[in-house]
Design a protein around this motif. Sequence first.
Motif, PDB file in Angstrom:
ATOM      1  N   VAL A 121      44.655  38.195  28.627  1.00  0.00           N
ATOM      2  CA  VAL A 121      45.314  39.346  28.030  1.00  0.00           C
ATOM      3  C   VAL A 121      46.604  39.571  28.773  1.00  0.00           C
ATOM      4  CG1 VAL A 121      45.311  41.812  27.807  1.00  0.00           C
ATOM      5  CG2 VAL A 121      43.283  40.524  27.242  1.00  0.00           C
ATOM      6  N   ALA A 122      46.486  39.427  30.070  1.00  0.00           N
ATOM      7  CA  ALA A 122      47.667  39.644  30.876  1.00  0.00           C
ATOM      8  C   ALA A 122      48.735  38.655  30.474  1.00  0.00           C
ATOM      9  CB  ALA A 122      47.322  39.485  32.343  1.00  0.00           C
ATOM     10  N   LEU A 165      39.959  38.195  30.197  1.00  0.00           N
ATOM     11  CA  LEU A 165      40.739  39.396  30.430  1.00  0.00           C
ATOM     12  C   LEU A 165      42.104  39.023  30.974  1.00  0.00           C
ATOM     13  CD1 LEU A 165      38.036  41.793  31.814  1.00  0.00           C
ATOM     14  CD2 LEU A 165      38.888  41.529  29.502  1.00  0.00           C
ATOM     15  N   SER A 166      42.106  38.043  31.842  1.00  0.00           N
ATOM     16  CA  SER A 166      43.377  37.676  32.444  1.00  0.00           C
ATOM     17  C   SER A 166      44.313  37.126  31.394  1.00  0.00           C
ATOM     18  CB  SER A 166      43.171  36.642  33.521  1.00  0.00           C
ATOM     19  OG  SER A 166      42.818  35.429  32.898  1.00  0.00           O
ATOM     20  N   PHE A 199      44.474  35.243  39.203  1.00  0.00           N
ATOM     21  CA  PHE A 199      45.355  36.342  38.810  1.00  0.00           C
ATOM     22  C   PHE A 199      44.757  37.264  37.749  1.00  0.00           C
ATOM     23  CE2 PHE A 199      48.327  33.070  40.373  1.00  0.00           C
ATOM     24  CZ  PHE A 199      48.833  33.793  41.440  1.00  0.00           C
ATOM     25  N   ALA A 200      43.604  36.835  37.242  1.00  0.00           N
ATOM     26  CA  ALA A 200      43.072  37.558  36.095  1.00  0.00           C
ATOM     27  C   ALA A 200      42.921  39.069  36.282  1.00  0.00           C
ATOM     28  CB  ALA A 200      41.739  36.956  35.690  1.00  0.00           C
ATOM     29  N   PRO A 201      42.144  39.481  37.275  1.00  0.00           N
ATOM     30  CA  PRO A 201      41.873  40.921  37.345  1.00  0.00           C
ATOM     31  C   PRO A 201      43.161  41.722  37.518  1.00  0.00           C
ATOM     32  CG  PRO A 201      40.477  39.664  38.860  1.00  0.00           C
ATOM     33  CD  PRO A 201      41.520  38.731  38.370  1.00  0.00           C
ATOM     34  N   GLY A 211      46.244  40.802  36.743  1.00  0.00           N
ATOM     35  CA  GLY A 211      47.083  40.699  35.549  1.00  0.00           C
ATOM     36  C   GLY A 211      46.590  41.613  34.445  1.00  0.00           C
ATOM     37  N   PHE A 212      45.309  41.627  34.270  1.00  0.00           N
ATOM     38  CA  PHE A 212      44.748  42.426  33.178  1.00  0.00           C
ATOM     39  C   PHE A 212      44.960  43.909  33.430  1.00  0.00           C
ATOM     40  CE2 PHE A 212      41.153  44.585  31.085  1.00  0.00           C
ATOM     41  CZ  PHE A 212      41.578  44.338  29.796  1.00  0.00           C
ATOM     42  N   TRP A 261      44.140  31.166  36.571  1.00  0.00           N
ATOM     43  CA  TRP A 261      43.832  32.430  35.900  1.00  0.00           C
ATOM     44  C   TRP A 261      42.850  33.277  36.679  1.00  0.00           C
ATOM     45  CZ3 TRP A 261      43.259  29.445  30.824  1.00  0.00           C
ATOM     46  CH2 TRP A 261      44.505  29.359  30.214  1.00  0.00           C
ATOM     47  N   CYS A 262      41.804  32.572  37.188  1.00  0.00           N
ATOM     48  CA  CYS A 262      40.764  33.317  37.872  1.00  0.00           C
ATOM     49  C   CYS A 262      41.362  34.100  39.023  1.00  0.00           C
ATOM     50  CB  CYS A 262      39.681  32.384  38.394  1.00  0.00           C
ATOM     51  SG  CYS A 262      38.729  31.720  37.034  1.00  0.00           S
ATOM     52  N   VAL A 310      32.851  34.812  35.267  1.00  0.00           N
ATOM     53  CA  VAL A 310      34.130  34.135  35.445  1.00  0.00           C
ATOM     54  C   VAL A 310      34.842  34.038  34.108  1.00  0.00           C
ATOM     55  CG1 VAL A 310      35.183  31.952  36.067  1.00  0.00           C
ATOM     56  CG2 VAL A 310      33.269  32.844  37.388  1.00  0.00           C
ATOM     57  N   ALA A 343      36.291  37.360  33.067  1.00  0.00           N
ATOM     58  CA  ALA A 343      37.474  37.656  33.868  1.00  0.00           C
ATOM     59  C   ALA A 343      38.647  36.835  33.363  1.00  0.00           C
ATOM     60  CB  ALA A 343      37.197  37.349  35.331  1.00  0.00           C
ATOM     61  N   MET A 344      38.334  35.587  33.062  1.00  0.00           N
ATOM     62  CA  MET A 344      39.368  34.687  32.589  1.00  0.00           C
ATOM     63  C   MET A 344      39.969  35.208  31.301  1.00  0.00           C
ATOM     64  SD  MET A 344      38.070  30.902  32.718  1.00  0.00           S
ATOM     65  CE  MET A 344      38.178  30.708  30.980  1.00  0.00           C
ATOM     66  N   ALA A 400      48.563  44.700  32.909  1.00  0.00           N
ATOM     67  CA  ALA A 400      48.951  44.664  31.505  1.00  0.00           C
ATOM     68  C   ALA A 400      48.445  45.893  30.769  1.00  0.00           C
ATOM     69  CB  ALA A 400      48.397  43.407  30.850  1.00  0.00           C
ATOM     70  N   LEU A 434      50.078  39.525  27.067  1.00  0.00           N
ATOM     71  CA  LEU A 434      50.485  40.871  27.222  1.00  0.00           C
ATOM     72  C   LEU A 434      50.810  41.716  26.021  1.00  0.00           C
ATOM     73  CD1 LEU A 434      52.142  41.457  30.178  1.00  0.00           C
ATOM     74  CD2 LEU A 434      52.788  42.752  28.414  1.00  0.00           C
TER      75      LEU A 434
END
Lengths: 303, 362
Positions: B12-13, B9-10, A27-29, A31-32, A24-25, B3, B6-7, A35, B16
Amino acid sequence: MQSASTGVRGVKLFNEYSSMRAAWCRFAPLGFLGASLGLAACAGKGTGLDANGRPLGSGGGVGGAITADFQSIQDNVFTPVCTVCHAGAGAPQGLRLDAANSFNLLVNVPSTEVPSLVRIRPGDPDNSYLIQKIEGHASVGAQMPFGGPPLAADVIAAIRQWVSDGAQPATAQAAPAVFKVLSTAPATDDLLIGSLPQVMLAFNQEVDAASVDQQSLRLERVAATGEAGSSELVLAKLSLPAPNPHALLLTPLSPLQPGHYRVLAHTAPGLELADINSRPLTLNSSGVGDDPVILEFDVAGDQ
Amino acid sequence: MRVKVAMALSAVAVWLCATQTARAEPYLAVQGGYECSTCHVNPTGGGLRNDFGLVYAQNVLPAQTIGGPDAVWGGKLTEFLRLGGDLRANWTRNEAPKSPSQQKFALDQVRLYGQISMIRDRLSLYVDEQVAPNSAQNLEAYVRYSDPAHGWYVKGGKFYLPFGWRLQDQTAFVREVTGISMTTPDQGVELGYETLRWSAQVAVTNGAANAQSGSGHQVTGQVVFVQPRWRVGLAASQTQADAGNRRVAGVFAGLRTGPIVWLGEADLVSDEGYPEGKRKLGSLLGEADWNLAKGHNLKLTAEYYEPDRNVGEDQQTRWSLLYEYTPIQFLELRAGYRRYRGIPQNDAQNRRLTFIELHGYF
């Protein structure tokens, strides 16, 4: 025993968690960002749609200020506001408020929530359950539209007035529905400068493709005198645009010469246009012989 | 910390698109790794809280617990009769393009719950009655027989259907589009199976379309796999009705990452009851609940609604930002903002809602 197995499970979970976390770390930024941007851009632009989000020409959605008649209430309230929930086989309390069903499920039909009241009692708005629901004093359940802002006072007043006036159906619904021309391009009596690639006719119903014959419609150029018999047929191809079966295109095979033109419908049985419910085209314009004129326009020469 | 944010937030991705919701309940279950039945009497959640739910409400949820053990409500009048309730009062402000904004105070709802256990852990009678505003309305009323040794139960009467996240916000797109929410209880029977990891239900009911006269019925079911940190569920529903048949399928999931809980749901609907025939609809929900401190929750939801998959450019979205503060046990204050977006020609699809809510419960 118990705590040992819990411990093992904990470690396993932690390992799973750590590897997920690493992924996740990374792809997080990205991906967010993707999205949120993606979703923000998700709302429809409404291109080619009426106010209810339905394709143009599919009926309804005329909008305009509300008046105390059923068609106006349908177009301004039921379709745009209520059918979000009250449509299809999942409609709350079986109440479908789409244009095809609303009238029949409202007038003199008992409410599901309070069966001793009917949803619309002609002439008696106070004892019409729908009025109570939109005014927020029904004995059961929430004010309608559920979870949304209440309808504006003038809108409620118009619906009340319609009920007081006897809750008449829309005029179109009273008479058998007809298949007719909604609009044309060019419009009647337009004067076109230069030539014209095609004539478009838009209908209130989908056209039955099987009824479209190269002779269903014809384009004529009328001689200056305008007398019957003094017109000549202009060769044109008739087609149904695939994405919009509510329209017909008449494409002249060669550029139109300056002059006065008219489009006529063929009414001979077997040649006439019909909609998907097999209803023939209804035209109220005066005709030439047996064939009614749909549209007249002029083409001026290139200057 | 960075971290973790960020996690979050990710995630969320990952979940989605849309979000929504709530008041809380489903995110609390994911936060604690609980099943709905850990805190609620009803195995599918919502309504009356059980002993554990009340202890949780008194000790874990609030920023501060006040009063001694003798000073607080314990949930039971006698060993066999349990009572509960929820009161929600709010101030709302609605704004839509081209119309004056509307604002008002309202008593949103008062619900009372009661359960009598005729045979402890085996046979019970449950009632969920909305007593205000307006006159009383029964929402749920059923008899449930359980076999706790094997995890089975069967209930009959009137109840909410088991499908997806039982959000508190009944106007979430996923609740509206599926037509299954706490505003649409139905009558019939439900068979359920509850173990530590699995929760499954199947219900046979009349179906909304058959509310008055129809001859059809609705079958609804879901299976949820529950883990301490995450869970995933599948749900489906099929209605047979003269109005047209309707099928709904959904997947929903929850995940906890540090102080943040993520919820997601995606639903597809195929409904033959439209004037032009069959229509296919879809909706998505994504929700993040960030437990900032004990008693403080920040909720962000993003939602997406596709009213007809055969029509382009008609989609709607909704974003919500809510702050939920539980200063003391049994009292919650919520403030939020919801932004609707849809086609520009429809004003209602582009409205904004601001609200403050007072929620007391027991």
